[in-house]
Design an enzyme around this catalytic site. Structure first.
Site, mmCIF file in Angstrom:
data_model
loop_
_atom_site.group_PDB
_atom_site.id
_atom_site.type_symbol
_atom_site.label_atom_id
_atom_site.label_comp_id
_atom_site.label_asym_id
_atom_site.label_seq_id
_atom_site.Cartn_x
_atom_site.Cartn_y
_atom_site.Cartn_z
ATOM 1 N N ASP A 111 0.834 -1.207 0.000
ATOM 2 C CA ASP A 111 0.000 0.000 0.000
ATOM 3 C C ASP A 111 0.869 1.258 0.000
ATOM 4 O OD1 ASP A 111 -2.152 -1.751 0.306
ATOM 5 O OD2 ASP A 111 -2.198 -1.499 2.484
ATOM 6 N N GLU A 147 -11.345 -1.723 -2.125
ATOM 7 C CA GLU A 147 -10.683 -0.984 -1.042
ATOM 8 C C GLU A 147 -9.546 -0.173 -1.642
ATOM 9 O OE1 GLU A 147 -9.160 -3.898 1.687
ATOM 10 O OE2 GLU A 147 -7.835 -4.807 0.216
#
Ligand SMILES: *[C@@H]1O[C@H](CO)[C@@H](O)[C@H](O)[C@H]1NC(C)=O
Ligand SMILES: *[C@@H]1O[C@H](CO)[C@@H](O)[C@H](O)[C@H]1NC(C)=O
Length: 325
Positions: free
Chosen positions: A36, A203
């Site tokens: 991420d 997400e």
């Protein structure tokens, strides 16, 4: 899913990837692990900073995207002040220059849990030891809520600030922040992306503005643990997109399907040795080009979360204004 259907899907996806060829990620040397990632260039000297999920949020720096990247330390070395499960392992950093300070939004949660909160840390320089944890920004979730308060992403619209976040459960939501971008103005949130299929595995959203449109990217599928359980083909992470003329809703994909009605076009998916690209963001490099960055597993190196690599590509644009890798 039946074996036959699975086989058919695998063949169809194989054919689709033959039709669409993606560029390989740009090169990377040094501390190239990523999860991420959030990338920003420091305004004062152009130095590149890379932040990662895990262990207090890793800080690495380099003089170019290709590296060599050097691990410098951690943003929240002793965890977040938000007293939720997962406080020692904050997730999904999202870093922006707001006024004169660098703002890093993060999430506190645990895998598979909806007990989550979004926090903020600030720093004048982004160096380890200069970060002040400001705690929660007033975006939280608990079991049974429509969303999961993870994966924050700040977007500035004129002098207004919005925070996009989520999710799994009800996918991607948005909330308006105050003029300092430090707190939600109210508990009112609205959905900007929803995929009704399966476990609604959307997400890690990221929004950016380019040429009259707000582009909404998100990661679709299973993020992690590929070395333990390999997802069915197409169920691993991939990067999806929609766009709108406003930042607060009305996002459509390339076929005109609403993002809130299971729409979404693929920007980047597994190809060649690249597996499960996601956790993405976009930033404008000092060369003025828009760069997509993400993590991926290299099938020749390993599929474990600890094997993920930092990927980046200068975005190309189709004649009708959609980004391409
Ligand atoms: C994957 O790893 C192999 C072996 O190290 C390397 O040759 C190849 O360039 C890598 N590909 C990507 C996309 O990282
Ligand atoms: C961008 O598009 C141009 C024209 O189609 C092509 O020549 C070039 O190779 C592309 N660049 C990348 C990085 O894909």
């Amino acid at each position: 899913m039946s074996q036959l259907l699975r086989l058919f899907l695998a063949i169809a996806l194989g054919l689709a990837s033959l039709v669409h060829s993606y560029s390989d990620p740009g090169s990377c040397t040094g501390a190239c692990w990523a999860h991420d990632p959030s990338i920003i260039q420091r305004a004062s000297d152009g130095k590149y900073f890379k932040f990662n999920t895990g262990t207090g949020i890793e800080i690495a720096t380099a003089d170019s995207l290709a590296g060599p990247w050097t691990l410098q330390g951690y943003v929240l070395a002793s965890g977040s002040s938000i007293d939720n499960p997962g406080k020692n392992d904050p997730w999904a950093p999202d870093v922006h220059l707001v006024g004169e300070e660098y703002y890093l939004y993060y999430a506190v949660s645990e895998f598979g849990s909806q007990v989550s909160a979004i926090g903020l840390a600030t720093s004048p320089t982004m160096q380890p030891g200069t970060w002040t944890d400001q705690g929660g920004v007033g975006v939280v979730s608990k079991k049974g809520q429509a969303y999961n308060a993870i994966d924050p992403n700040l977007v500035a619209v004129g002098s207004d600030y919005y925070l996009n976040f989520g999710s799994f459960w009800g996918d991607i939501y948005q909330v308006k922040l105050n003029s300092a971008a430090t707190k939600a103005t109210s508990a009112a949130t609205h959905n900007i992306e929803y995929d009704s299929a399966g476990t609604r595995p959307c997400e890690g959203s990221y929004m950016f503005f380019y040429n009259n449109y707000y582009y909404l990217l998100w990661s679709h599928g299973i993020c992690c643990g590929y070395d333990k359980t390999l997802p069915a083909p197409g169920d691993e992470y991939r990067i999806m997109m929609c766009r709108s003329k406003t930042a607060t809703g009305g996002f459509l994909d390339q076929n005109g399907v609403a993002c809130t009605a299971s729409g979404g076009s693929i920007l980047l998916e597994s190809h060649g040795s690249v597996y499960g690209p996601g956790g993405q963001g976009v930033f404008t490099d000092s060369s003025k080009e828009l760069v997509l960055y993400y993590h991926y597993a290299n099938k020749s190196i390993g599929l474990g979360d600890g094997d993920y690599r930092f990927g980046w590509n200068v975005l190309n644009w189709s004649t009708d204004g959609w980004p391409q890798v």
